[in-house]
Scaffold this active site. Structure first.
Site, PDB file in Angstrom:
ATOM      1  N   TYR A 187      20.576  -9.908   0.089  1.00  0.00           N
ATOM      2  CA  TYR A 187      20.942  -9.340  -1.202  1.00  0.00           C
ATOM      3  C   TYR A 187      21.898  -8.173  -0.985  1.00  0.00           C
ATOM      4  O   TYR A 187      21.652  -7.315  -0.135  1.00  0.00           O
ATOM      5  CB  TYR A 187      19.703  -8.853  -1.962  1.00  0.00           C
ATOM      6  CG  TYR A 187      20.037  -8.470  -3.383  1.00  0.00           C
ATOM      7  CD1 TYR A 187      20.027  -9.423  -4.390  1.00  0.00           C
ATOM      8  CD2 TYR A 187      20.414  -7.176  -3.700  1.00  0.00           C
ATOM      9  CE1 TYR A 187      20.379  -9.096  -5.692  1.00  0.00           C
ATOM     10  CE2 TYR A 187      20.775  -6.833  -4.997  1.00  0.00           C
ATOM     11  CZ  TYR A 187      20.753  -7.800  -5.988  1.00  0.00           C
ATOM     12  OH  TYR A 187      21.113  -7.475  -7.270  1.00  0.00           O
ATOM     13  N   ASN A 226      18.224  -2.582  -6.531  1.00  0.00           N
ATOM     14  CA  ASN A 226      17.651  -1.608  -7.469  1.00  0.00           C
ATOM     15  C   ASN A 226      16.142  -1.858  -7.623  1.00  0.00           C
ATOM     16  O   ASN A 226      15.562  -2.702  -6.946  1.00  0.00           O
ATOM     17  CB  ASN A 226      18.391  -1.658  -8.816  1.00  0.00           C
ATOM     18  CG  ASN A 226      18.208  -2.988  -9.535  1.00  0.00           C
ATOM     19  OD1 ASN A 226      17.295  -3.758  -9.236  1.00  0.00           O
ATOM     20  ND2 ASN A 226      19.091  -3.261 -10.482  1.00  0.00           N
ATOM     21  N   GLN A 267      24.342  12.818   4.667  1.00  0.00           N
ATOM     22  CA  GLN A 267      23.157  12.134   4.160  1.00  0.00           C
ATOM     23  C   GLN A 267      22.996  12.398   2.672  1.00  0.00           C
ATOM     24  O   GLN A 267      22.696  11.494   1.890  1.00  0.00           O
ATOM     25  CB  GLN A 267      21.910  12.614   4.927  1.00  0.00           C
ATOM     26  CG  GLN A 267      20.692  11.743   4.735  1.00  0.00           C
ATOM     27  CD  GLN A 267      20.960  10.327   5.194  1.00  0.00           C
ATOM     28  OE1 GLN A 267      21.728  10.085   6.118  1.00  0.00           O
ATOM     29  NE2 GLN A 267      20.348   9.379   4.523  1.00  0.00           N
ATOM     30  N   HIS A 306      24.633  10.357  -0.347  1.00  0.00           N
ATOM     31  CA  HIS A 306      24.172   9.020  -0.735  1.00  0.00           C
ATOM     32  C   HIS A 306      23.481   9.017  -2.096  1.00  0.00           C
ATOM     33  O   HIS A 306      23.581   8.058  -2.854  1.00  0.00           O
ATOM     34  CB  HIS A 306      23.162   8.482   0.279  1.00  0.00           C
ATOM     35  CG  HIS A 306      23.800   7.777   1.439  1.00  0.00           C
ATOM     36  ND1 HIS A 306      24.573   6.662   1.286  1.00  0.00           N
ATOM     37  CD2 HIS A 306      23.767   8.035   2.771  1.00  0.00           C
ATOM     38  CE1 HIS A 306      24.997   6.252   2.475  1.00  0.00           C
ATOM     39  NE2 HIS A 306      24.534   7.076   3.390  1.00  0.00           N
ATOM     40  N   GLU A 332      13.925   8.648   8.783  1.00  0.00           N
ATOM     41  CA  GLU A 332      14.739   7.435   8.893  1.00  0.00           C
ATOM     42  C   GLU A 332      15.827   7.631   9.959  1.00  0.00           C
ATOM     43  O   GLU A 332      15.977   6.806  10.848  1.00  0.00           O
ATOM     44  CB  GLU A 332      15.365   7.155   7.527  1.00  0.00           C
ATOM     45  CG  GLU A 332      16.207   5.898   7.475  1.00  0.00           C
ATOM     46  CD  GLU A 332      16.996   5.806   6.180  1.00  0.00           C
ATOM     47  OE1 GLU A 332      17.141   6.836   5.477  1.00  0.00           O
ATOM     48  OE2 GLU A 332      17.488   4.696   5.871  1.00  0.00           O
ATOM     49  N   HIS A 333      16.575   8.726   9.832  1.00  0.00           N
ATOM     50  CA  HIS A 333      17.605   9.063  10.824  1.00  0.00           C
ATOM     51  C   HIS A 333      17.214  10.355  11.510  1.00  0.00           C
ATOM     52  O   HIS A 333      16.802  11.312  10.849  1.00  0.00           O
ATOM     53  CB  HIS A 333      18.956   9.299  10.154  1.00  0.00           C
ATOM     54  CG  HIS A 333      19.441   8.176   9.315  1.00  0.00           C
ATOM     55  ND1 HIS A 333      19.271   8.134   7.952  1.00  0.00           N
ATOM     56  CD2 HIS A 333      20.110   7.033   9.647  1.00  0.00           C
ATOM     57  CE1 HIS A 333      19.809   7.015   7.472  1.00  0.00           C
ATOM     58  NE2 HIS A 333      20.323   6.326   8.478  1.00  0.00           N
ATOM     59  N   ASP A 385      25.756   4.353  11.102  1.00  0.00           N
ATOM     60  CA  ASP A 385      25.847   3.679   9.802  1.00  0.00           C
ATOM     61  C   ASP A 385      26.800   2.499   9.854  1.00  0.00           C
ATOM     62  O   ASP A 385      26.579   1.473   9.208  1.00  0.00           O
ATOM     63  CB  ASP A 385      26.400   4.653   8.754  1.00  0.00           C
ATOM     64  CG  ASP A 385      25.312   5.452   8.092  1.00  0.00           C
ATOM     65  OD1 ASP A 385      24.138   5.193   8.383  1.00  0.00           O
ATOM     66  OD2 ASP A 385      25.640   6.337   7.285  1.00  0.00           O
ATOM     67  N   GLU A 422     -21.677 -19.035  16.447  1.00  0.00           N
ATOM     68  CA  GLU A 422     -21.128 -18.733  15.117  1.00  0.00           C
ATOM     69  C   GLU A 422     -21.654 -19.700  14.061  1.00  0.00           C
ATOM     70  O   GLU A 422     -21.221 -19.658  12.903  1.00  0.00           O
ATOM     71  CB  GLU A 422     -19.588 -18.770  15.157  1.00  0.00           C
ATOM     72  CG  GLU A 422     -18.995 -17.636  15.977  1.00  0.00           C
ATOM     73  CD  GLU A 422     -17.482 -17.508  15.839  1.00  0.00           C
ATOM     74  OE1 GLU A 422     -16.850 -18.403  15.242  1.00  0.00           O
ATOM     75  OE2 GLU A 422     -16.943 -16.509  16.341  1.00  0.00           O
ATOM     76  N   HIS A 424     -17.583 -27.625  15.080  1.00  0.00           N
ATOM     77  CA  HIS A 424     -16.684 -27.163  16.136  1.00  0.00           C
ATOM     78  C   HIS A 424     -17.251 -27.590  17.498  1.00  0.00           C
ATOM     79  O   HIS A 424     -16.532 -28.100  18.360  1.00  0.00           O
ATOM     80  CB  HIS A 424     -16.523 -25.637  16.091  1.00  0.00           C
ATOM     81  CG  HIS A 424     -15.567 -25.147  15.036  1.00  0.00           C
ATOM     82  ND1 HIS A 424     -15.760 -25.379  13.696  1.00  0.00           N
ATOM     83  CD2 HIS A 424     -14.413 -24.428  15.131  1.00  0.00           C
ATOM     84  CE1 HIS A 424     -14.756 -24.826  13.011  1.00  0.00           C
ATOM     85  NE2 HIS A 424     -13.922 -24.244  13.863  1.00  0.00           N
TER      86      HIS A 424
END
Lengths: 436, 436
Positions: free
Chosen positions: B130, B215, B260, B263, B328-329, B362, B416, B421
């Site tokens: 996207y 968004n 930064q 943005h 993040e950075h 970036d 079990e 089984h």
């Protein structure tokens, strides 16, 4: 007993529809209850957790009662049958060996002098493993969830499991947790356990990842805390698909269809074969073998509603069917399983040949048994060491290297209209300064 | 301009609270709208998608108009400035080289004769990327999302991006998609694009994974289709943390804090330093440099609300602060960045040394810029080739090997309470038969 026998070529979508029909609707209601519990645990910590334990498990704990004591674990290890302990230990060794192959390392490369890029791989610090209580308490699941975290190098692994009606945890679960290497065990279940591990309380540490199966409230709570912590996949009802041919042994096939069906009335057991003559033989074996099974009723219900026998014209069509279904478990009960393997695109765990029944993977061989269900093997993977690690990228440029790259970077930044990005390059480089 | 200057030791929690305060509440409302759109797209396919495109984008498309034509891409490649194209190509080459190091292979091991276990690694078949429209349309994000899918070996990569008011996609986005190797591009945005890629329509193929930022409706839709397809992380507002020392260059620090901040008013730019005397120098540089920035207003708002200057006593305290924030950075604008690197536990992408400003990452150096935000670097990783692959475990046991393991497996299965089984092992093994 398995009433659905379909011609695969003609009814290819019917199979997926049958599997999809197992998903419950109206999850909203459970989601709201789980959200309410999480909110309360986040706000009130231990007190909320103890209140819910009293309400849902009927146990009046104090905070100090939540953690299982070393003495309880010692007692459990003594109480559990020796053969069972030894079998758990052997299984644990196989699981550890397999998962050790999944480890990845940090790396760095010098692209040219002055440019280094790389990737740091680190274990998550704390992990929580949820283990359901009651009849669904499987020690094998303890091994399958704790050991990958251990192999990844997680510092603290906590186990969360609801107390039984005596306020205790079963001996086999405690023994498995001890063998697998859980650091702390808490008698706490439900959405409140998920909340405690996600947000932390006075007693329960906040973790970085929560894994393991649980009931619908646990699943909903895990979905809701995703992002606050990491979670593994949300498991749905289980499936097996068996690909068989003319010479396949119908007794083995019937046994394996039943071994999946006994888990859950919603489990789905599917045979796909290019040998239509095999089907009545498998049905006959089912009729015979089921008589001795303790979970006869569950098996019958599962097979009746979600069991399928599918006929196809050849192996290639069988493979197409498998890739469409993307089964959690796939048995290739054929003579040439290793030749078929490369064409299997979608399956959680694959069992090759007639002497590799699914239970050998459930318990023992090493690969994980926490697997993607409900066609999600198209894109999800078995639980693994990968789930318990994370990566950071890193970059180093020298002044000279930055200068060399500067025009390109400034051009890209300005093309995106981000002139502070361009400024950050320009202020460091002569080229940049000149072009200003 | 950055009014928050705090003593790190005393106010360690205040930092995290500030970052957390950026998350919006009342997401329920958006979630419901996204759910409604998804439902409609699932039920009505192309028709629903075209209706929403008319309503939200103001463009009356027919189904045949959704896909971008080869002629439009050719036109875009000619229209885009040559330097910009060349810069994109250089960036793409770096990104491809870095991500190629992330590839993993299938493997198998023969543990002993008769026992083979292994893991198949396969690329997902179809992926959707996207790409937001309008001002947030970044060609660099096209490279960062398409190239990892390409390197992983995804067969079909589709790009989804909303049409502009002329029913077109910007030339730079088309050029970047062409360079990165997207197979198909559709003029379709919002939750309806996510729904189309998750469920498939007559025109849009159903995919296995949907990645890329969008968004709030896109984010909600991605969360809602998780499980139907795989998704990457849900990105929140961006952050940078810069660790600096006495001799660090205040002009560089100011430039990077601004890069930064430009943005998003919700972006957070944080300086942490053991040199309090640096802070007024950085502030002075900010006042100077901001004058020339086109996004001055956004930068000011971001710095005023979410900018932080943190003083600590020494590098170790700075590292503790960083690990708490999990930015993040992260820029290590110090003389010894490679010595600090091993103590950084939590960060999305790390920039080492004063000549490695964040914009080089970036756009250009190779590591991915789709990164975990809002402290989730504790457990999430940058977007990578790993997101576009999946694994299947596999097992082969010979008859003899199964016999040897049979007692352990039967013991575990019966422990079990799963006797079907046990039956599946017993029916194949002499030992099992004897013990019956």
């Amino acid at each position: 007993m398995i009433k659905k026998i379909i011609d695969g070529r003609k009814n290819i979508n019917q199979v997926k529809e049958l599997l999809d029909s197992r998903s419950g609707d109206n999850l909203e209601e459970y989601r709201e209850i789980a959200a309410e519990i999480l909110k309360n645990v986040k706000a009130n910590g231990d007190q909320a957790v103890l209140d819910y334990t009293a309400r849902f498990d009927g146990i009046e704990f104090k905070a100090a009662d939540l953690e299982v004591q070393a003495s309880e674990i010692d007692k459990a290890l003594k109480a559990v049958d020796n053969d069972f302990l030894k079998a758990l230990e052997n299984a644990a060794a196989n699981i550890e060996a397999f998962h050790s192959e999944q480890k990845t390392s940090s790396w760095q490369k010098q692209k040219k002098p002055g440019i280094i890029t790389g990737q740091v791989c680190r274990a998550l610090k704390k992990a929580a493993v949820y283990v359901p209580g009651g009849r669904a308490a499987y020690p094998s699941s303890v091994l399958m969830t704790v050991i990958p975290a251990k192999v990844a190098g997680v510092e603290e692994i906590i186990m969360l499991t609801p107390p039984d009606k005596n306020g205790e945890v079963s001996d086999v679960i405690l023994a498995a947790a001890s063998i697998a290497g859980a650091d702390k065990i808490f008698k706490l279940g439900g959405a409140q356990a998920v909340g405690a591990a996600a947000y932390g309380t006075e007693t329960i540490p906040a973790v970085d990842i929560i894994v393991g199966p649980g009931n619908i409230y646990v699943s909903m709570a895990k979905e809701l805390v995703f992002g606050q912590v990491k979670i593994d996949m949300i498991a749905g009802p289980s499936e097996i698909m068996i690909m068989a041919e003319k010479d396949s042994n119908p007794a083995y096939i019937a046994a394996d269809l039943m071994s999946q069906a006994e888990h859950d009335p919603l489990a789905s057991s599917i045979l796909v074969t290019d040998a239509a003559e095999l089907i009545p033989e498998v049905e006959k074996e089912l009729e015979e073998q089921i008589k001795n099974m303790s979970k006869k009723d569950i098996i019958e219900e599962s097979l009746k509603n979600y069991g399928l026998m599918i006929t196809v014209n050849n192996q290639q069509e069988a493979v197409e069917m498998i890739n469409l279904v993307a089964p959690e478990h796939l048995e290739l009960a054929v003579k040439n399983p290793f030749e078929i393997l490369p064409s299997i695109e979608n399956a959680g765990s694959i069992f090759l040949g007639e002497y590799t029944p699914e239970p050998i993977g459930d318990y023992y061989a090493g690969p994980n048994h926490v697997l993607p269900t409900n066609s999600t093997a198209r894109f999800f993977s078995p639980l693994s060491v990968r789930d318990f690690v994370k990566y950071s990228g890193f970059i180093h440029y020298s002044k000279e290297a930055l200068e060399e790259a500067s025009q390109d970077v400034i051009c890209l930044a300005e093309g995106e209209g981000l002139d502070s990005h361009a400024n950050s390059i320009r202020i460091r480089t002569e080229k940049g300064e000149k072009s200003e």
